[in-house]
Design an enzyme around this catalytic site. Sequence first.
Site, PDB file in Angstrom:
ATOM      1  N   CYS A   2       0.854  -1.194   0.000  1.00 46.89           N
ATOM      2  CA  CYS A   2       0.000   0.000   0.000  1.00 46.89           C
ATOM      3  C   CYS A   2       0.888   1.240   0.000  1.00 46.89           C
ATOM      4  CB  CYS A   2      -0.864   0.014   1.256  1.00 46.89           C
ATOM      5  SG  CYS A   2      -1.821  -1.491   1.480  1.00 46.89           S
ATOM      6  N   ARG A  27       1.556   1.423  -6.079  1.00 48.02           N
ATOM      7  CA  ARG A  27       1.754   0.503  -4.950  1.00 48.02           C
ATOM      8  C   ARG A  27       0.472  -0.262  -4.606  1.00 48.02           C
ATOM      9  NH1 ARG A  27       6.460   2.071  -2.019  1.00 48.02           N
ATOM     10  NH2 ARG A  27       5.728   0.994  -0.174  1.00 48.02           N
ATOM     11  N   TRP A  74      -3.634  -2.074  -1.392  1.00 46.77           N
ATOM     12  CA  TRP A  74      -3.598  -3.358  -2.082  1.00 46.77           C
ATOM     13  C   TRP A  74      -4.050  -4.348  -1.036  1.00 46.77           C
ATOM     14  CZ3 TRP A  74      -0.490  -7.932  -1.712  1.00 46.77           C
ATOM     15  CH2 TRP A  74      -0.674  -8.820  -2.790  1.00 46.77           C
ATOM     16  N   ASN A  98       0.583   0.200   6.028  1.00 41.96           N
ATOM     17  CA  ASN A  98       1.068  -0.673   4.956  1.00 41.96           C
ATOM     18  C   ASN A  98       1.766  -1.842   5.628  1.00 41.96           C
ATOM     19  OD1 ASN A  98       2.070  -1.864   2.644  1.00 41.96           O
ATOM     20  ND2 ASN A  98       3.885  -0.536   2.567  1.00 41.96           N
ATOM     21  N   GLY A  99       1.300  -3.054   5.361  1.00 44.84           N
ATOM     22  CA  GLY A  99       1.944  -4.235   5.947  1.00 44.84           C
ATOM     23  C   GLY A  99       0.889  -5.216   6.427  1.00 44.84           C
ATOM     24  N   GLU A 478       9.984 -14.766 -19.319  1.00 45.04           N
ATOM     25  CA  GLU A 478       9.700 -13.342 -19.135  1.00 45.04           C
ATOM     26  C   GLU A 478       8.648 -12.873 -20.128  1.00 45.04           C
ATOM     27  OE1 GLU A 478      10.074 -11.342 -16.951  1.00 45.04           O
ATOM     28  OE2 GLU A 478       9.857  -9.359 -17.824  1.00 45.04           O
ATOM     29  N   LYS A 482       5.170 -11.180 -18.886  1.00 45.49           N
ATOM     30  CA  LYS A 482       4.733  -9.860 -19.344  1.00 45.49           C
ATOM     31  C   LYS A 482       3.334  -9.927 -19.961  1.00 45.49           C
ATOM     32  CE  LYS A 482       7.153  -7.327 -17.704  1.00 45.49           C
ATOM     33  NZ  LYS A 482       7.717  -8.248 -16.806  1.00 45.49           N
ATOM     34  N   GLU A 485       0.597 -10.715 -17.247  1.00 47.27           N
ATOM     35  CA  GLU A 485       0.309  -9.757 -16.172  1.00 47.27           C
ATOM     36  C   GLU A 485      -0.290  -8.454 -16.692  1.00 47.27           C
ATOM     37  OE1 GLU A 485       3.575  -8.211 -13.882  1.00 47.27           O
ATOM     38  OE2 GLU A 485       4.961  -8.455 -15.531  1.00 47.27           O
ATOM     39  N   HIS A 501       7.907 -33.089 -24.542  1.00 49.79           N
ATOM     40  CA  HIS A 501       7.627 -33.958 -23.388  1.00 49.79           C
ATOM     41  C   HIS A 501       6.283 -33.620 -22.748  1.00 49.79           C
ATOM     42  CE1 HIS A 501      11.657 -35.568 -23.744  1.00 49.79           C
ATOM     43  NE2 HIS A 501      12.117 -34.335 -23.826  1.00 49.79           N
ATOM     44  N   LYS A 601       3.219  -3.035  -7.403  1.00 44.93           N
ATOM     45  CA  LYS A 601       4.573  -2.916  -7.936  1.00 44.93           C
ATOM     46  C   LYS A 601       5.573  -3.714  -7.120  1.00 44.93           C
ATOM     47  CE  LYS A 601       7.895  -1.557 -10.527  1.00 44.93           C
ATOM     48  NZ  LYS A 601       8.039  -2.285 -11.813  1.00 44.93           N
TER      49      LYS A 601
HETATM   50  C1  AGP Z   1       7.364  -8.127 -12.956  1.00 39.65           C
HETATM   51  O1  AGP Z   1       6.837  -7.617 -14.178  1.00 39.65           O
HETATM   52  C2  AGP Z   1       6.347  -8.193 -11.877  1.00 39.65           C
HETATM   53  N1  AGP Z   1       5.794  -6.939 -11.612  1.00 39.65           N
HETATM   54  C3  AGP Z   1       6.823  -8.942 -10.647  1.00 39.65           C
HETATM   55  O2  AGP Z   1       7.052 -10.276 -11.049  1.00 39.65           O
HETATM   56  C4  AGP Z   1       8.117  -8.429  -9.954  1.00 39.65           C
HETATM   57  O3  AGP Z   1       9.236  -8.681 -10.772  1.00 39.65           O
HETATM   58  C5  AGP Z   1       8.291  -9.211  -8.636  1.00 39.65           C
HETATM   59  O4  AGP Z   1       7.178  -8.937  -7.807  1.00 39.65           O
HETATM   60  C6  AGP Z   1       9.588  -8.893  -7.890  1.00 39.65           C
HETATM   61  O5  AGP Z   1       9.593  -7.545  -7.514  1.00 39.65           O
HETATM   62  P1  AGP Z   1      11.011  -6.910  -7.054  1.00 39.65           P
HETATM   63  O6  AGP Z   1      11.923  -6.963  -8.227  1.00 39.65           O
HETATM   64  O7  AGP Z   1      10.700  -5.510  -6.629  1.00 39.65           O
HETATM   65  O8  AGP Z   1      11.519  -7.765  -5.912  1.00 39.65           O
END
Ligand code: AGP
Length: 606
Positions: A2, A27, A74, A98-99, A478, A482, A485, A501, A601
Amino acid sequence: MCGIIGIVGTQSVSERLVDSLKRLEYRGYDSAGVAAVVGGKVERRRAQGKIKNLEAVLADEPLDAQNGIGHVRWATHGAPNVKNAHPHTAGRVTLVHNGIIENFAELKVELAATGRVFESDTDTEVIAQLIDAELATGLPPLEAFKATLDRLTGAFALAVLIEGADNLILGARRGSPLVVGEGQGEMFLGSDALAVGPFTNRVIYLEEGDYVAIDHDSARIFDVAGAPVVRPVKVVPASVVMMEKGNYRHFMEKEIHDQPEGCQRTISAYVDALTARAAMPGDLDFKALERIQIVACGTSYIAGVIGKYLIEQLADLPVDVEIASEFRYRQPALRPGSLVIAMSQSGETADTLAALRYCKAKGMKSAVVVNAQESTMAREVDVVWPIHCGPEIGVASTKAFTAQVSVMIALAVAAAKARGMIDAAEEQRMVKVMLEAPRLIAEAIGLEDALKDIAVDIAKARDVLFLGRGPMSALALEGALKLKEISYIHAEGYAAGELKHGPIALVDDQTPIIILAPYDSYFEKSASNMSEVMARGGQVVFITDPQGAKHAPAGARVVVTAPASDPLVSTLVMAAPIQLLAYHVAVVKGADVDQPRNLAKSVTVE
Ligand code: AGP
């Protein structure tokens, strides 16, 4: 994760709180809310969803005040609705958090037994009730706050208003970041420097366990034992303070285009262009080092996998890479003579932080490859290896990913030289290759129009497969991440050789298959995998380089020709096409590119 803001100010606080929350929206954006001291009473305004919904509430019911707190959520405990939106109030206390409070359930039972009534399902409300209960015993605000902090187990960053203490905001940091912003006759609290950026560039980074009382003229900071402490004021560079999209529609689009510069700045920090030497900060003895353990999540994990390929190939140094959330729970066999490297853009990801601490407890040397250089991980390791791509706002990581890979490349070269696996001439050649990479990344970004066209078709798909071999198998992961997400299309990344396989059963003429295959030592094998899937009707998007385009089997739906590149940097060059493909598919689908549903994020909860 958050976002939190607190202002003890000299101007109307509503717009300022909203301005700051907009910078924090990356966030979390399940709900948003503010509270302010209006005529000695604390009033709240809250809304579900994006900040624009909160702005509508404030337009109807303005807050005429100068001091206040704000929050973007969040959701962890309790559905993302108004009832559970922060700020939460109990008696004289209103706060944002936040937490996660791990002992909130027993505290809630204890407080309810005294007759206290709860209005929300959150752990946060328990904190407000606890502070109010301490105030009711006659304790002054700061002592009531400290007594409460001593009872909490878990992670929190807090900003607290107390009725009757109008020019005071209390804050605390344990497991979630919190900074103090120092203004002219004003003071601020925020989750990070971005939050207070509109008001000041003078920032105090609270330490783990610190708590603080701010008023117009002072920030009284105390350590976890309650002793007054002084923390240094840092002047934050303008780049952190002023975050704009420029002429791009989304932060993600801007950040993809920022990669040549971000990689150039990062690479320059790890090579000496004059002596053509690669050098990693810190006094690590790569010759004596027995093993590297990389722990990370998501895209950062994938950057670590690419690092494994390069470090083992070049330096003959064993590297293990593991998903941080799994790592420490399997009780790995660790040895003190090895190095743990945490990979993290934010430096706050709870899973990665916990895995890092686990390794440190086993006596391992520790390093972090990180963007946020004042983050918790950066404070706790022996060696910080920063990336220099500037703040990354888009939830989907792009420029941080290629900057992390740039550090992995430098590490592989430096370790290879230190272990006598390459001579000075080869090191110089590799450094030259690294310094040329940003230009090639820029050329790859120039393929955007071709990828935009392809995206129209991919946007119709139900499932997409990404295939690659060697480091490109990591890039396939990756590409799939991408696409998933930001466009919400199911996608999987596979080592191309693994397809036969089992997963090849998925292949039909409705399944786009993105094959990443520069003309390298894996190319022939990738080309035969391409023939295997085309024989079953698979619609192949072949991403390669000029030589690969020449030798590719006929029949691909489309061939995308990225610039030729040395295998040392080919993942940097091939990253842009898969990022741009995902981005344009999301745009075609009208998805919320910078703030995809359910995501944040940085995930600062386990
Ligand atoms: C990546 O596109 C994502 N947003 C997510 O997988 C991110 O890489 C992951 O949460 C790790 O975050 P960090 O690099 O801040 O530790």
